[in-house]
Design a protein around this motif. Structure first.
Motif, short mmCIF file in Angstrom:
data_model
loop_
_atom_site.label_atom_id
_atom_site.label_comp_id
_atom_site.label_asym_id
_atom_site.label_seq_id
_atom_site.Cartn_x
_atom_site.Cartn_y
_atom_site.Cartn_z
N ALA A 1 12.74 -78.33 0.19
CA ALA A 1 13.18 -78.95 -1.06
C ALA A 1 14.56 -78.48 -1.51
O ALA A 1 15.41 -79.30 -1.86
CB ALA A 1 12.15 -78.71 -2.16
N PHE A 2 14.80 -77.18 -1.52
CA PHE A 2 16.09 -76.67 -1.97
C PHE A 2 17.22 -77.07 -1.02
O PHE A 2 18.32 -77.42 -1.45
CB PHE A 2 16.07 -75.15 -2.14
CG PHE A 2 15.37 -74.72 -3.40
CD1 PHE A 2 15.92 -74.98 -4.65
CD2 PHE A 2 14.17 -74.04 -3.34
CE1 PHE A 2 15.29 -74.58 -5.81
CE2 PHE A 2 13.53 -73.64 -4.49
CZ PHE A 2 14.09 -73.91 -5.74
N GLU A 3 16.95 -77.04 0.26
CA GLU A 3 17.95 -77.44 1.26
C GLU A 3 18.30 -78.92 1.11
O GLU A 3 19.48 -79.30 1.14
CB GLU A 3 17.42 -77.15 2.66
CG GLU A 3 18.39 -77.45 3.76
CD GLU A 3 17.81 -77.14 5.14
OE1 GLU A 3 18.31 -77.73 6.10
OE2 GLU A 3 16.88 -76.32 5.24
N ILE A 4 17.28 -79.75 0.93
CA ILE A 4 17.49 -81.18 0.74
C ILE A 4 18.28 -81.44 -0.54
O ILE A 4 19.21 -82.25 -0.56
CB ILE A 4 16.14 -81.93 0.73
CG1 ILE A 4 15.53 -81.92 2.14
CG2 ILE A 4 16.31 -83.36 0.22
CD1 ILE A 4 14.10 -82.40 2.21
N ARG B 1 6.47 -71.20 -5.63
CA ARG B 1 7.11 -71.28 -4.31
C ARG B 1 6.14 -71.78 -3.23
O ARG B 1 6.20 -71.36 -2.08
CB ARG B 1 7.73 -69.95 -3.90
CG ARG B 1 8.80 -69.50 -4.86
CD ARG B 1 9.40 -68.22 -4.42
NE ARG B 1 10.43 -67.83 -5.39
CZ ARG B 1 10.91 -66.62 -5.50
NH1 ARG B 1 10.48 -65.67 -4.72
NH2 ARG B 1 11.83 -66.36 -6.39
N MET B 2 5.27 -72.68 -3.64
CA MET B 2 4.28 -73.24 -2.73
C MET B 2 4.40 -74.76 -2.72
O MET B 2 4.81 -75.37 -3.70
CB MET B 2 2.86 -72.87 -3.20
CG MET B 2 2.60 -71.39 -3.30
SD MET B 2 2.46 -70.58 -1.72
CE MET B 2 0.94 -71.26 -1.13
N VAL B 3 4.00 -75.36 -1.60
CA VAL B 3 3.93 -76.81 -1.48
C VAL B 3 2.57 -77.25 -1.99
O VAL B 3 1.55 -76.63 -1.69
CB VAL B 3 4.15 -77.26 -0.02
CG1 VAL B 3 3.87 -78.75 0.13
CG2 VAL B 3 5.56 -76.92 0.42
N GLU B 4 2.57 -78.32 -2.78
CA GLU B 4 1.33 -78.89 -3.30
C GLU B 4 1.12 -80.27 -2.71
O GLU B 4 2.06 -81.07 -2.64
CB GLU B 4 1.38 -79.00 -4.82
CG GLU B 4 1.55 -77.67 -5.51
CD GLU B 4 1.61 -77.79 -7.02
OE1 GLU B 4 1.54 -78.92 -7.55
OE2 GLU B 4 1.73 -76.75 -7.67
N LYS B 5 -0.09 -80.55 -2.30
CA LYS B 5 -0.46 -81.88 -1.82
C LYS B 5 -0.90 -82.67 -3.05
O LYS B 5 -1.95 -82.39 -3.63
CB LYS B 5 -1.58 -81.79 -0.79
CG LYS B 5 -1.93 -83.11 -0.16
CD LYS B 5 -2.98 -82.92 0.91
CE LYS B 5 -3.36 -84.23 1.54
NZ LYS B 5 -4.39 -84.05 2.58
N GLY B 6 -0.07 -83.60 -3.46
CA GLY B 6 -0.31 -84.32 -4.70
C GLY B 6 0.26 -83.52 -5.86
O GLY B 6 0.62 -82.36 -5.73
N VAL C 1 8.47 -74.76 -7.85
CA VAL C 1 9.50 -73.74 -7.91
C VAL C 1 9.00 -72.45 -8.56
O VAL C 1 9.58 -71.38 -8.35
CB VAL C 1 10.76 -74.24 -8.65
CG1 VAL C 1 11.39 -75.40 -7.89
CG2 VAL C 1 10.46 -74.63 -10.09
N ARG C 2 7.93 -72.52 -9.32
CA ARG C 2 7.39 -71.32 -9.96
C ARG C 2 6.55 -70.51 -8.96
O ARG C 2 6.72 -69.31 -8.83
CB ARG C 2 6.53 -71.69 -11.18
CG ARG C 2 6.06 -70.50 -11.98
CD ARG C 2 5.29 -70.91 -13.23
NE ARG C 2 4.31 -71.97 -13.00
CZ ARG C 2 3.10 -71.78 -12.48
NH1 ARG C 2 2.71 -70.58 -12.12
NH2 ARG C 2 2.28 -72.81 -12.31
N ASN D 1 2.59 -78.93 -13.60
CA ASN D 1 3.48 -79.52 -14.59
C ASN D 1 4.77 -79.98 -13.93
O ASN D 1 5.32 -79.29 -13.07
CB ASN D 1 3.78 -78.44 -15.65
CG ASN D 1 4.55 -78.98 -16.82
OD1 ASN D 1 5.53 -79.70 -16.67
ND2 ASN D 1 4.10 -78.62 -18.00
N TRP D 2 5.28 -81.14 -14.36
CA TRP D 2 6.52 -81.68 -13.79
C TRP D 2 7.68 -80.70 -13.88
O TRP D 2 8.57 -80.71 -13.03
CB TRP D 2 6.92 -82.98 -14.50
CG TRP D 2 6.13 -84.17 -14.07
CD1 TRP D 2 5.27 -84.89 -14.83
CD2 TRP D 2 6.12 -84.80 -12.79
NE1 TRP D 2 4.72 -85.92 -14.12
CE2 TRP D 2 5.23 -85.89 -12.84
CE3 TRP D 2 6.77 -84.54 -11.59
CZ2 TRP D 2 4.99 -86.71 -11.76
CZ3 TRP D 2 6.52 -85.35 -10.50
CH2 TRP D 2 5.64 -86.43 -10.58
N ASP D 3 7.70 -79.86 -14.90
CA ASP D 3 8.79 -78.90 -15.08
C ASP D 3 8.90 -77.92 -13.91
O ASP D 3 9.96 -77.34 -13.69
CB ASP D 3 8.61 -78.10 -16.36
CG ASP D 3 8.75 -78.95 -17.60
OD1 ASP D 3 9.35 -80.04 -17.52
OD2 ASP D 3 8.24 -78.53 -18.65
#
Length: 67
Positions: free
Chosen positions: A44-47, A18-23, A15-16, A27-29
């Motif tokens: 993610a936001f839509e879901i 705004r990118m998708v990460e593989k793995g 969310v910081r 930070n969890w936050d």
């Protein structure tokens, strides 16, 4: 391929950045997920909104509130 989950790829939405990460790289936050596919992580936001709405409907039915 292992069947114990060690080879399973998961995707997270940061969310910081705004990118998708593989793995899990951050930070969890800062993360939403995990999601099984990149496409789901991108939504993610839509879901989250869909799930929240569904839970609100379930709560209303459980409490007897017909809305």
């Amino acid at each position: 391929m292992s069947t114990d989950g060690r080879d399973k790829v998961e995707y997270f939405y940061n969310v910081r950045t705004r990118m998708v990460e593989k793995g899990r790289l951050s930070n969890w936050d800062d993360l939403m997920g995990p999601y099984p596919t990149r496409e789901e992580a991108e939504r993610a936001f839509e879901i989250a909104k869909e799930r929240s709405s569904s839970w609100d409907d379930d709560d209303a039915r459980w409490s007897g509130d017909k809305g």
